[in-house]
Scaffold this active site. Structure first.
Site, PDB file in Angstrom:
ATOM      1  N   HIS A 132     -40.501   2.095  28.591  1.00 52.87           N
ATOM      2  CA  HIS A 132     -41.451   2.844  29.479  1.00 52.87           C
ATOM      3  C   HIS A 132     -42.768   2.792  30.714  1.00 52.87           C
ATOM      4  CE1 HIS A 132     -44.707  -0.194  28.693  1.00 52.87           C
ATOM      5  NE2 HIS A 132     -44.231  -0.453  28.145  1.00 52.87           N
ATOM      6  N   ASP A 134     -45.076   2.754  31.907  1.00 52.28           N
ATOM      7  CA  ASP A 134     -46.933   2.709  32.248  1.00 52.28           C
ATOM      8  C   ASP A 134     -46.989   1.244  31.834  1.00 52.28           C
ATOM      9  OD1 ASP A 134     -45.604   2.982  29.426  1.00 52.28           O
ATOM     10  OD2 ASP A 134     -48.558   3.472  29.280  1.00 52.28           O
ATOM     11  N   ASP A 165     -43.535  -6.486  31.890  1.00 55.70           N
ATOM     12  CA  ASP A 165     -43.683  -5.051  30.319  1.00 55.70           C
ATOM     13  C   ASP A 165     -43.948  -3.969  30.953  1.00 55.70           C
ATOM     14  OD1 ASP A 165     -44.442  -3.682  28.371  1.00 55.70           O
ATOM     15  OD2 ASP A 165     -46.268  -4.544  27.653  1.00 55.70           O
ATOM     16  N   GLU A 199     -46.682   5.411  26.697  1.00 51.84           N
ATOM     17  CA  GLU A 199     -45.898   3.878  25.678  1.00 51.84           C
ATOM     18  C   GLU A 199     -47.184   3.255  25.097  1.00 51.84           C
ATOM     19  OE1 GLU A 199     -45.469   0.049  23.900  1.00 51.84           O
ATOM     20  OE2 GLU A 199     -46.409   0.488  25.857  1.00 51.84           O
ATOM     21  N   GLU A 200     -48.025   2.430  25.862  1.00 50.80           N
ATOM     22  CA  GLU A 200     -49.500   2.260  26.051  1.00 50.80           C
ATOM     23  C   GLU A 200     -50.352   2.694  24.796  1.00 50.80           C
ATOM     24  OE1 GLU A 200     -49.181  -0.687  25.972  1.00 50.80           O
ATOM     25  OE2 GLU A 200     -47.835  -1.643  27.797  1.00 50.80           O
TER      26      GLU A 200
END
Length: 213
Positions: A132, A134, A165, A199-200
């Site tokens: 991801h 974001d 991340d 994703e978050e």
């Protein structure tokens, strides 16, 4: 270790600085959840420069709720005031999202997924590499010892929002594929590399890849 593996690992070692620079470049493109458009344009160019078949599309919220009613979530954003009004007593549905009016602000306009495919010769097992793009908020910003979008290196560490991340992971999987291609390795199955949004909180970016097949 066979000859192909050695060639790939040698290319990675020889291009160590290039890999680090690629991560710094990504960190310097802010991509808070809800604001992934600019970095996905960058990812599209990266995949095209690698010679991959590239697919770019904005996830359909309606499609996700229709296909996966027990899994799909409303699109999220790092902006707190866009999230709080949607804390429904029960799980949010597409109808609730529409009736709330927040779909005008919480959607995937200019927030596309970007997927690159290296086609194999056929009759082989395929592999998906998913990451991801974001990142979560940088607040409270005054607590940072380095610019969260600076990609600075100090004492052997690279600082920035998303360094681990998961822009570090996205760079790792992208560069692994790039140097495998440059090594001239032949494959039978396809390699599909996915740079997904949101994703978050929701995971909708990956869910949209599944919906697309």
């Amino acid at each position: 270790m066979n000859a192909d593996e050695k060639k790939i690992l040698d290319l990675i070692e020889d291009n160590r600085e290039e890999i680090i620079t690629a991560l710094q470049t990504m960190i310097r493109i802010p991509s808070l959840t809800g604001e992934e458009g600019e970095i996905q344009k960058y990812q599209e160019k990266v995949f095209k420069d690698m010679g991959l078949e590239v697919d770019v599309w904005e996830p359909s919220i309606k499609e996700l709720f229709e296909k996966y009613p027990d899994i799909a979530q409303y699109p999220s954003s790092w902006v707190p005031e866009l999230d709080l009004p949607l804390r429904f007593p029960d799980k949010c549905t597409y109808e609730q999202l529409v009736s709330s009016g927040y779909i005008e602000k919480l959607n995937y306009k200019d927030r596309p997924n970007v997927v690159g495919t290296w086609k194999g010769s056929g009759n082989g097992r395929s592999l998906i590499l998913n990451g991801h793009i974001d990142v979560v908020t940088v607040e409270p910003r005054d607590k940072w010892t380095h610019d969260p979008f600076g990609g600075e290196i100090a004492d052997g560490k690279l600082y920035g929002r998303g360094a681990t991340d998961m822009k570090g992971g996205v760079v790792a999987m992208t560069k692994a594929l790039e140097y495998t291609l440059k090594a001239g390795v032949e494959i039978r199955g396809d390699v599909i590399v996915q740079s997904v949004v949101n994703e978050e909180h929701s995971g909708n970016g990956t869910l949209a890849c599944i919906a697309r097949g």
